[in-house]
Design an enzyme around this catalytic site. Structure first.
Site, PDB file in Angstrom:
ATOM      1  N   ARG A 218       5.523  -2.361   2.205  1.00 15.43           N
ATOM      2  CA  ARG A 218       4.355  -2.642   3.063  1.00 15.43           C
ATOM      3  C   ARG A 218       4.602  -3.967   3.778  1.00 15.43           C
ATOM      4  NH1 ARG A 218       1.432   0.055  -1.406  1.00 15.43           N
ATOM      5  NH2 ARG A 218      -0.106   1.486  -0.542  1.00 15.43           N
ATOM      6  N   ARG A 254       7.888   0.084   6.177  1.00 12.40           N
ATOM      7  CA  ARG A 254       6.798   0.527   7.056  1.00 12.40           C
ATOM      8  C   ARG A 254       6.462  -0.604   8.018  1.00 12.40           C
ATOM      9  NH1 ARG A 254       1.080   1.997   4.581  1.00 12.40           N
ATOM     10  NH2 ARG A 254       0.917  -0.246   4.239  1.00 12.40           N
ATOM     11  N   ASN A 375      -3.728   7.737   0.243  1.00 14.85           N
ATOM     12  CA  ASN A 375      -4.903   6.849   0.171  1.00 14.85           C
ATOM     13  C   ASN A 375      -5.744   6.994   1.434  1.00 14.85           C
ATOM     14  OD1 ASN A 375      -3.427   5.981  -2.021  1.00 14.85           O
ATOM     15  ND2 ASN A 375      -2.661   4.156  -1.014  1.00 14.85           N
ATOM     16  N   ASP A 376      -5.082   6.887   2.570  1.00 16.34           N
ATOM     17  CA  ASP A 376      -5.821   7.037   3.815  1.00 16.34           C
ATOM     18  C   ASP A 376      -6.128   8.500   4.112  1.00 16.34           C
ATOM     19  OD1 ASP A 376      -6.438   4.481   4.808  1.00 16.34           O
ATOM     20  OD2 ASP A 376      -4.316   4.137   5.203  1.00 16.34           O
ATOM     21  N   ARG A 386     -12.519   3.942   1.786  1.00 16.60           N
ATOM     22  CA  ARG A 386     -11.860   3.626   0.510  1.00 16.60           C
ATOM     23  C   ARG A 386     -12.221   2.240  -0.003  1.00 16.60           C
ATOM     24  NH1 ARG A 386      -5.504   3.025   2.500  1.00 16.60           N
ATOM     25  NH2 ARG A 386      -5.132   1.825   0.635  1.00 16.60           N
ATOM     26  N   CYS A 423       3.827   8.540  -0.667  1.00 20.25           N
ATOM     27  CA  CYS A 423       3.853   7.118  -1.041  1.00 20.25           C
ATOM     28  C   CYS A 423       2.455   6.576  -1.331  1.00 20.25           C
ATOM     29  CB  CYS A 423       4.554   6.274   0.011  1.00 20.25           C
ATOM     30  SG  CYS A 423       3.734   6.313   1.600  1.00 20.25           S
TER      31      CYS A 423
HETATM   32  C1  PEP Z   1      -1.731   5.347   2.096  1.00 19.16           C
HETATM   33  O1  PEP Z   1      -2.612   5.272   2.948  1.00 19.16           O
HETATM   34  O2  PEP Z   1      -1.668   6.238   1.230  1.00 19.16           O
HETATM   35  C2  PEP Z   1      -0.646   4.329   2.071  1.00 19.16           C
HETATM   36  C3  PEP Z   1       0.410   4.464   1.304  1.00 19.16           C
HETATM   37  O3  PEP Z   1      -0.807   3.209   2.829  1.00 19.16           O
HETATM   38  P1  PEP Z   1      -1.840   2.036   2.472  1.00 19.16           P
HETATM   39  O4  PEP Z   1      -2.369   2.273   1.105  1.00 19.16           O
HETATM   40  O5  PEP Z   1      -1.088   0.753   2.589  1.00 19.16           O
HETATM   41  O6  PEP Z   1      -2.865   2.197   3.544  1.00 19.16           O
HETATM   42 MG    MG Z   2      -2.376   3.968   4.656  1.00 14.68          MG
END
Ligand code: PEP
Ligand code: MG
Length: 466
Positions: A218, A254, A375-376, A386, A423
């Site tokens: 990241r 990324r 996650n997103d 979130r 990821c």
């Molecule tokens: C996600 O969104 O799953 C991701 C890996 O990126 P981040 O958690 O940094 O937004």
């Molecule tokens: Mg993300």
């Protein structure tokens, strides 16, 4: 300059000589008086100085009293108890010194929680602690398994905890016996297990846990906790060091995913009503191309030193990918003209918006790989912020919609001969490892401490249902 202000100093001296109070008291009262005076001013700038006066007076008071600074870098190994912690605060802490985090607010899906998992630090989020009752120097037991914190524990609890810690260390020792072993199922399917990092300093955990590569660096964490943009050279050195330390293993970096909860003041992003759906990540890079180009130059230069891949976040359209490629081409031409050594490495995208899933057939033709950001993807698919702690119970990454989306993206990637990984945090969900294998997922990138746990499950699983 404020400390040299005559009015402020005179007021303190005067109080000491006329009222015969001690210096700490005089500073505290004068600080309060001056800050009240500033807050009563009409001008917004002058009003805001009230906080500065308070800050300086508090610090002066602490120095006079011989109290220690709360210097997080210089502290003893400690449990941090706070109202909330931002990713930029967390990223600045010396990980070796933090035994656990306990915060009153915050969401388990926030980047602060993700950082804690990445560093393998127990973190309890949303604990109703009365911070007025807590002071530095107290003893506490944080039980990350049961989500419990006990302040000033009894001797019995301390003894039980010590035994528990020893048991966990033993389990960890057994897990570490899996180092050097392959990630291969009973029926012969191999999967790559990589690690997520936020900084070069995390690579120690990656190597310690025998991850096969880095599946998500990241890079935005390089931009946090500072007052100005990292230069091309600083970034180049960080990416190069990562590539060199991983010695030929894949390092997926990324590009900048700043915005939403990851804020750096010098970006001047301004306040937004819906930051999670706002000006962030690739959108900033495409609008403020000078920032993006600096990072791309650093990445292309660093790619000469190892197995780097570039990954773009928050993609929603094929047009964005075409535009990115245009910018990469420009950077390439600039480096060529300046005769700077570079390499254009593998380039992939994150699948973290429903739009990207729906057009993943077209996107797969354009890129080298996909990595699913669950996650997103969960946030945007289930319409759940979130960051909102009230919604933690509704945030269900196991939702059928998410699992079907991962399958769609996987099928489309494979039709074009491209690889796909996960990821997001769901990649580390041990209940789903077998399902991911069956979906044909090629790579899981997880916090370093989860690598060997997943390896164990993979080695006990069958990729094809018997
Ligand atoms: C996600 O969104 O799953 C991701 C890996 O990126 P981040 O958690 O940094 O937004
Ligand atoms: Mg993300």
């Amino acid at each position: 300059m404020m400390l040299e202000d005559e009015d402020y100093l005179d007021a303190i001296h005067n109080m000491i000589s006329t009222e015969k109070v001690n210096a700490e008291y005089a500073v505290a009262v004068t600080g309060d008086n001056f800050s009240e005076m500033f807050s009563g001013m009409d001008d917004d700038y002058m009003k805001a100085r009230a906080a500065d006066i308070k800050d300086i007076s508090n610090r002066l008071g602490r120095n006079l009293a011989g109290a220690e600074e709360t210097d997080l870098g210089a502290m003893e190994p400690s449990i941090i108890v706070a109202d909330d912690l931002s990713p930029s605060e967390t990223v600045q802490m010396d990980k070796e010194k933090i035994l656990a985090f306990v915060t009153v607010h915050g969401s388990v899906n926030s980047h602060t929680a993700i950082l804690a998992r990445m560093m393998n630090i127990p973190a309890l989020i949303g604990v109703p602690v009365d911070l007025n009752e807590i002071h530095t120097g107290m003893q506490a037991v944080v039980d990350g398994f049961n989500g419990e914190v006990i302040f000033e524990p009894s001797e019995e609890i301390c003894q039980k905890t010590i035994i528990r810690i020893k048991e966990e260390e033993e389990k960890l020792r057994l897990l570490h016996a899996l180092k050097g072993k392959e990630n291969i199922t009973l029926d012969g399917k191999r999967i790559d297990i990589y690690a997520n990092i936020g900084n070069v300093s995390d690579i120690g955990y990656v190597l310690e846990n025998d991850a096969g590569g880095i599946g998500l660096f990241r890079s935005e964490f390089l931009y946090l906790g500072r007052t100005d943009f990292p230069t091309e050279e600083e970034q180049y050195q960080a990416y190069k060091q990562a590539a060199q330390m991983m010695a030929g293993k894949k390092v997926v970096i990324r590009t900048l995913d700043i915005g939403a909860d990851k804020q750096a003041d010098y970006f001047n992003l301004g306040k937004e009503d819906n930051p999670a759906m706002g000006y962030r990540a690739i959108r900033i890079c495409l609008k403020q191309q000078d920032i993006f180009k600096t990072q791309l130059r650093a990445l292309l230069r660093a790619a000469v030193h190892g197995n780097i891949s570039i990954m773009y976040p928050m993609i929603t359209s094929t047009e964005e990918v075409s535009e990115i490629y245009g910018i990469v081409k420009e950077v390439q031409e600039e480096l060529e003209a300046a005769q700077v050594p570079y390499r254009v490495p593998e380039q992939g995208i994150m699948i973290e918006t429903p739009a990207a899933v729906m057009i993943s057939d077209e996107l797969a033709e354009m890129v080298d790989f996909f990595s699913v950001g669950t996650n997103d993807l969960t946030q945007y698919t289930l319409a759940i912020d979130r960051q909102n702690e009230k919604l933690d119970d509704f945030y269900k990454p196991h939702h059928k919609a998410i699992l079907r989306m991962i399958q769609i993206a996987a099928d489309n990637a494979h039709k074009c001969g491209k690889w796909i990984g996960i990821c997001g945090e769901l990649g580390a969900d041990l209940e789903l490892t077998e399902e991911f294998l069956r979906m044909g997922i090629d790579e899981l990138s997880v916090s370093p401490s989860m690598v060997l746990k997943i390896r164990r499950i993979v080695r006990e699983s069958r990729a094809v249902q018997a």
